[in-house]
Design a protein around this motif. Sequence first.
Motif, PDB file in Angstrom:
ATOM      1  N   GLU A   1      22.223  40.604  28.844  1.00 53.66           N
ATOM      2  CA  GLU A   1      21.101  42.117  29.888  1.00 53.66           C
ATOM      3  C   GLU A   1      21.376  41.426  30.931  1.00 53.66           C
ATOM      4  N   LEU A   2      22.205  40.540  31.363  1.00 53.39           N
ATOM      5  CA  LEU A   2      22.514  39.832  33.147  1.00 53.39           C
ATOM      6  C   LEU A   2      24.107  40.559  33.338  1.00 53.39           C
ATOM      7  N   PHE A   3      24.955  40.730  32.319  1.00 51.28           N
ATOM      8  CA  PHE A   3      25.915  41.734  32.360  1.00 51.28           C
ATOM      9  C   PHE A   3      25.521  42.881  33.028  1.00 51.28           C
ATOM     10  N   ASP A   4      24.680  43.970  31.873  1.00 49.55           N
ATOM     11  CA  ASP A   4      23.640  44.797  32.044  1.00 49.55           C
ATOM     12  C   ASP A   4      22.783  44.966  33.391  1.00 49.55           C
ATOM     13  N   ARG A   5      22.547  43.574  33.909  1.00 49.59           N
ATOM     14  CA  ARG A   5      21.553  44.044  35.253  1.00 49.59           C
ATOM     15  C   ARG A   5      22.342  44.299  36.365  1.00 49.59           C
ATOM     16  N   HIS A   6      23.784  43.131  36.068  1.00 47.06           N
ATOM     17  CA  HIS A   6      24.640  43.279  38.334  1.00 47.06           C
ATOM     18  C   HIS A   6      25.919  43.633  38.114  1.00 47.06           C
ATOM     19  N   ALA A   7      26.531  43.958  37.089  1.00 46.56           N
ATOM     20  CA  ALA A   7      27.744  44.436  36.634  1.00 46.56           C
ATOM     21  C   ALA A   7      27.918  46.155  38.398  1.00 46.56           C
ATOM     22  N   PRO A   8      27.358  46.610  37.556  1.00 42.59           N
ATOM     23  CA  PRO A   8      27.548  47.796  38.255  1.00 42.59           C
ATOM     24  C   PRO A   8      27.760  47.082  40.018  1.00 42.59           C
ATOM     25  N   ALA A   9      26.443  46.390  40.229  1.00 45.61           N
ATOM     26  CA  ALA A   9      26.754  46.426  41.816  1.00 45.61           C
ATOM     27  C   ALA A   9      27.965  45.256  42.259  1.00 45.61           C
ATOM     28  N   LEU A  10      28.079  44.734  41.047  1.00 45.77           N
ATOM     29  CA  LEU A  10      29.455  43.723  41.549  1.00 45.77           C
ATOM     30  C   LEU A  10      30.582  44.573  41.409  1.00 45.77           C
ATOM     31  N   HIS A  11      30.643  45.539  41.169  1.00 42.44           N
ATOM     32  CA  HIS A  11      32.081  46.201  40.516  1.00 42.44           C
ATOM     33  C   HIS A  11      32.232  47.004  41.817  1.00 42.44           C
ATOM     34  N   ARG A  12      30.764  47.631  42.100  1.00 49.70           N
ATOM     35  CA  ARG A  12      31.280  48.283  43.482  1.00 49.70           C
ATOM     36  C   ARG A  12      31.590  46.876  44.606  1.00 49.70           C
ATOM     37  N   TYR A  13      31.165  45.854  44.870  1.00 50.14           N
ATOM     38  CA  TYR A  13      31.621  44.951  46.142  1.00 50.14           C
ATOM     39  C   TYR A  13      32.980  44.272  45.880  1.00 50.14           C
ATOM     40  N   VAL A  14      33.315  44.354  44.584  1.00 50.44           N
ATOM     41  CA  VAL A  14      34.795  43.450  44.186  1.00 50.44           C
ATOM     42  C   VAL A  14      35.530  45.435  44.415  1.00 50.44           C
ATOM     43  N   THR A  15      35.162  46.477  43.699  1.00 45.70           N
ATOM     44  CA  THR A  15      36.255  46.935  44.271  1.00 45.70           C
ATOM     45  C   THR A  15      36.477  47.309  45.713  1.00 45.70           C
ATOM     46  N   ARG A  16      35.676  47.578  47.184  1.00 51.26           N
ATOM     47  CA  ARG A  16      35.563  47.378  48.414  1.00 51.26           C
ATOM     48  C   ARG A  16      36.503  46.088  48.866  1.00 51.26           C
ATOM     49  N   ARG A  17      36.559  45.208  48.179  1.00 55.52           N
ATOM     50  CA  ARG A  17      37.592  44.099  48.940  1.00 55.52           C
ATOM     51  C   ARG A  17      39.310  44.396  48.664  1.00 55.52           C
TER      52      ARG A  17
ATOM     53  N   GLY B   1      39.904  46.937  45.650  1.00 51.60           N
ATOM     54  CA  GLY B   1      40.099  47.877  44.847  1.00 51.60           C
ATOM     55  C   GLY B   1      39.900  47.749  43.576  1.00 51.60           C
ATOM     56  N   ASP B   2      39.906  49.703  43.186  1.00 51.78           N
ATOM     57  CA  ASP B   2      39.627  49.815  42.733  1.00 51.78           C
ATOM     58  C   ASP B   2      40.465  49.662  41.171  1.00 51.78           C
ATOM     59  N   SER B   3      41.560  49.599  40.788  1.00 53.54           N
ATOM     60  CA  SER B   3      42.017  49.143  39.828  1.00 53.54           C
ATOM     61  C   SER B   3      42.587  47.613  39.330  1.00 53.54           C
ATOM     62  N   LEU B   4      41.910  46.226  40.924  1.00 50.23           N
ATOM     63  CA  LEU B   4      41.996  45.136  39.447  1.00 50.23           C
ATOM     64  C   LEU B   4      40.140  45.136  39.899  1.00 50.23           C
ATOM     65  N   ALA B   5      39.135  45.707  39.866  1.00 51.59           N
ATOM     66  CA  ALA B   5      37.638  45.574  40.243  1.00 51.59           C
ATOM     67  C   ALA B   5      37.456  45.314  38.927  1.00 51.59           C
ATOM     68  N   ASP B   6      38.335  45.449  37.838  1.00 52.28           N
ATOM     69  CA  ASP B   6      37.752  45.659  36.089  1.00 52.28           C
ATOM     70  C   ASP B   6      37.331  44.076  35.481  1.00 52.28           C
ATOM     71  N   ASP B   7      38.835  43.495  36.384  1.00 55.29           N
ATOM     72  CA  ASP B   7      39.842  42.689  35.572  1.00 55.29           C
ATOM     73  C   ASP B   7      38.607  40.997  36.934  1.00 55.29           C
ATOM     74  N   VAL B   8      38.453  42.007  38.275  1.00 58.58           N
ATOM     75  CA  VAL B   8      37.979  40.356  38.331  1.00 58.58           C
ATOM     76  C   VAL B   8      36.571  40.331  37.906  1.00 58.58           C
ATOM     77  N   VAL B   9      35.951  41.522  38.132  1.00 63.01           N
ATOM     78  CA  VAL B   9      34.509  40.984  37.821  1.00 63.01           C
ATOM     79  C   VAL B   9      34.353  40.613  36.214  1.00 63.01           C
ATOM     80  N   ALA B  10      35.201  41.405  35.360  1.00 59.51           N
ATOM     81  CA  ALA B  10      34.360  40.916  33.716  1.00 59.51           C
ATOM     82  C   ALA B  10      34.901  38.799  33.954  1.00 59.51           C
ATOM     83  N   GLY B  11      36.228  38.123  34.420  1.00 55.35           N
ATOM     84  CA  GLY B  11      37.020  37.056  35.257  1.00 55.35           C
ATOM     85  C   GLY B  11      35.339  36.960  35.513  1.00 55.35           C
ATOM     86  N   THR B  12      34.402  37.403  36.523  1.00 55.58           N
ATOM     87  CA  THR B  12      33.463  37.041  37.085  1.00 55.58           C
ATOM     88  C   THR B  12      32.540  36.125  35.839  1.00 55.58           C
TER      89      THR B  12
END
Length: 144
Positions: free
Chosen positions: A24-40, A42-53
């Motif tokens: 539930e925490l993942f579903d709630r916050h992953a999309p916004a966190l993904h946008r944050y990481v993508t801005r820093r 890029g998209d190619s690394l965002a999935d891995d960093v969000v999963a790691g988070t």
Amino acid sequence: MIIPTRDDAEVIERARREPSAFAELFDRHAPALHRYVTRRLGDSLADDVVAGTFLVAFRKVRRYDTAQRDARPWLYGIAANLIAKHRRAEVRAYTALARTGVDEVADGYADRVAARVSTGAGPRRCASCARPGQQGLEGLTRVG
């Protein structure tokens, strides 16, 4: 009818007893966190960093201070640390490249290709393409 939603601290308390509740925490916050990481990064690394988070958060869920009702600062802090770790590794790699002139990625690929060619991958393919009546590599000429 209004359905009361649980705040993050309640979700984390429940996740301590039922690990599947962490989703539930993942579903709630992953999309916004993904946008944050993508801005820093890029998209190619965002999935891995969000999963790691979320992996780090899940492993540290017992240490979370449930007096903090919103987990976003905690999650963004974990993500920021992973982003910084990635950038430090990247700087080390570029520093090594500048110092040695050896690009491990590009040179490693070139070495693998050279090794495959020198082990005879080419002649085996040519032998299988021999015309009817030819035995093995007879009749083929070496190029180069």
